[in-house]
Design a protein around this motif. Structure first.
Motif, short mmCIF file in Angstrom:
data_model
loop_
_atom_site.label_atom_id
_atom_site.label_comp_id
_atom_site.label_asym_id
_atom_site.label_seq_id
_atom_site.Cartn_x
_atom_site.Cartn_y
_atom_site.Cartn_z
N GLU A 118 0.81 -1.22 0.00
CA GLU A 118 0.00 0.00 0.00
C GLU A 118 0.84 1.26 0.00
OE1 GLU A 118 -3.05 -0.02 -0.67
OE2 GLU A 118 -3.50 -2.14 -0.29
N LYS A 119 2.12 1.13 0.38
CA LYS A 119 2.95 2.34 0.47
C LYS A 119 4.13 2.23 -0.50
CE LYS A 119 4.97 5.57 3.77
NZ LYS A 119 6.38 5.62 3.45
N TYR A 120 4.02 2.99 -1.56
CA TYR A 120 5.10 2.98 -2.56
C TYR A 120 5.13 4.32 -3.30
CZ TYR A 120 1.27 1.86 -5.77
OH TYR A 120 0.09 1.89 -6.46
N GLU A 121 6.28 4.57 -3.95
CA GLU A 121 6.44 5.75 -4.79
C GLU A 121 7.14 5.33 -6.07
OE1 GLU A 121 8.48 8.84 -2.57
OE2 GLU A 121 6.82 8.96 -1.13
N VAL A 122 6.75 5.96 -7.17
CA VAL A 122 7.31 5.60 -8.47
C VAL A 122 8.12 6.78 -9.02
CG1 VAL A 122 6.83 4.73 -10.79
CG2 VAL A 122 5.28 4.14 -8.89
N TYR A 123 9.37 6.51 -9.38
CA TYR A 123 10.26 7.53 -9.95
C TYR A 123 10.70 7.11 -11.34
CZ TYR A 123 10.64 9.13 -5.12
OH TYR A 123 10.35 9.60 -3.88
N LEU A 124 11.13 8.08 -12.12
CA LEU A 124 11.76 7.76 -13.41
C LEU A 124 13.27 7.80 -13.23
CD1 LEU A 124 9.57 9.85 -15.89
CD2 LEU A 124 9.59 7.35 -15.62
N LEU A 125 13.97 6.96 -14.01
CA LEU A 125 15.43 6.94 -13.91
C LEU A 125 16.03 8.32 -14.15
CD1 LEU A 125 18.11 5.48 -13.54
CD2 LEU A 125 17.98 4.73 -15.94
N LYS A 126 15.44 9.08 -15.09
CA LYS A 126 15.99 10.41 -15.39
C LYS A 126 15.95 11.34 -14.17
CE LYS A 126 11.85 12.66 -17.15
NZ LYS A 126 11.20 13.34 -18.26
N ASP A 127 15.02 11.10 -13.27
CA ASP A 127 14.94 11.95 -12.07
C ASP A 127 15.91 11.51 -10.98
OD1 ASP A 127 12.94 13.57 -13.18
OD2 ASP A 127 11.43 12.05 -12.69
N LEU A 128 16.22 10.21 -10.94
CA LEU A 128 17.16 9.71 -9.92
C LEU A 128 18.62 9.77 -10.42
CD1 LEU A 128 15.36 6.73 -8.17
CD2 LEU A 128 15.17 9.18 -7.77
N LEU A 129 18.77 9.89 -11.74
CA LEU A 129 20.12 10.02 -12.32
C LEU A 129 20.08 11.10 -13.40
CD1 LEU A 129 23.00 8.82 -12.15
CD2 LEU A 129 22.38 7.32 -14.04
N PRO A 130 19.99 12.37 -12.97
CA PRO A 130 19.91 13.44 -13.96
C PRO A 130 21.19 13.51 -14.79
CG PRO A 130 19.51 14.27 -11.72
CD PRO A 130 20.04 12.88 -11.59
N MET A 131 21.01 13.79 -16.08
CA MET A 131 22.14 13.94 -17.01
C MET A 131 23.09 12.74 -16.93
SD MET A 131 24.18 17.48 -17.46
CE MET A 131 25.32 17.70 -18.79
N GLY A 132 22.51 11.56 -16.84
CA GLY A 132 23.33 10.35 -16.71
C GLY A 132 24.14 10.07 -17.97
N PHE A 133 25.27 9.46 -17.77
CA PHE A 133 26.15 9.05 -18.89
C PHE A 133 25.74 7.65 -19.31
CE2 PHE A 133 30.00 7.16 -20.67
CZ PHE A 133 30.46 8.17 -21.51
N GLY A 134 25.40 7.51 -20.58
CA GLY A 134 24.94 6.20 -21.05
C GLY A 134 25.48 5.85 -22.41
N PRO A 135 24.99 4.75 -22.98
CA PRO A 135 25.47 4.26 -24.27
C PRO A 135 25.44 5.33 -25.37
CG PRO A 135 24.01 2.66 -23.29
CD PRO A 135 23.96 3.86 -22.41
N ASP A 136 24.45 6.21 -25.36
CA ASP A 136 24.36 7.25 -26.40
C ASP A 136 25.54 8.21 -26.36
OD1 ASP A 136 22.04 6.18 -27.33
OD2 ASP A 136 20.72 7.68 -26.41
N ASN A 137 26.09 8.45 -25.17
CA ASN A 137 27.20 9.40 -25.04
C ASN A 137 28.50 8.87 -25.63
OD1 ASN A 137 25.45 9.78 -22.23
ND2 ASN A 137 26.09 11.68 -23.20
N ILE A 138 28.60 7.57 -25.76
CA ILE A 138 29.86 6.98 -26.18
C ILE A 138 29.86 6.62 -27.67
CG2 ILE A 138 29.52 4.50 -25.73
CD1 ILE A 138 32.00 4.69 -23.89
N LYS A 139 28.66 6.85 -28.31
CA LYS A 139 28.55 6.60 -29.76
C LYS A 139 29.33 7.65 -30.53
CE LYS A 139 24.11 4.30 -30.15
NZ LYS A 139 22.71 4.70 -29.95
N LYS A 140 29.88 7.25 -31.67
CA LYS A 140 30.66 8.20 -32.50
C LYS A 140 29.73 9.16 -33.22
CE LYS A 140 34.97 5.85 -33.32
NZ LYS A 140 35.68 4.97 -34.24
#
Ligand code: THU
Length: 140
Positions: A118-140
């Motif tokens: 009954e007690k939960y909260e839902v977050y998006l990854l973009k909110d818990l890891l703002p400006m995260g470094f991911g696969p798109d950043n390493i593409k040429k």
């Protein structure tokens, strides 16, 4: 995601508490990772006497899933607490957020923190890891 689906994931994450190997911190964490196709991979934290090899519940779930060929994820539910008492939210550590960034769309991937069904909260990854470094950043 509807409430029933979230509650099922919370139950599956909580089920994992019994399997946690956490003799050093006594902090037990369970996770349930939902693929886009509706499969669930669970995980628990696994500690180590040398401390640094410790694997968080979330990464256990991700590595189980990826090692079985899964690459598309929609949500993860995390529960945890000292001695397995689930009285506070357990947000994912920075390393687990980074692992999520590798395999998940930060705009849509949902992170469900819960203490009970009954007690939960839902977050998006973009909110818990703002400006995260991911696969798109390493593409040429
Ligand atoms: N832990 C997790 O499993 N997930 C998290 O996101 C936070 C921390 C574990 C690692 C360690 O076994 C214990 O909780 C205390 O840090």
């Amino acid at each position: 995601m509807d409430k029933k689906c979230i509650q099922k994931l919370i139950k599956q994450a909580a089920e994992q508490i019994q399997y946690c190997y956490a003799p050093y911190s006594e902090f037990k964490v369970g996770a349930a990772l939902l693929t886009k196709e509706g499969e669930v991979y669970t995980g628990c934290n696994i500690e180590n006497a040398a401390y640094t090899p410790t694997n968080c519940a979330e990464r256990t779930a991700f590595f189980k899933a990826v090692s079985e060929g899964e690459r598309q994820f929609q949500a993860i539910c995390i529960v945890g607490g000292k001695k397995g008492v689930l009285d506070n939210y357990t947000p994912p550590c920075g390393i687990c957020r980074q692992v999520m960034m590798e395999f998940c769309n930060p705009e849509t991937f949902q992170i469900i923190l819960a203490t009970n069904i009954e007690k939960y909260e839902v977050y998006l990854l973009k909110d818990l890891l703002p400006m995260g470094f991911g696969p798109d950043n390493i593409k040429k």
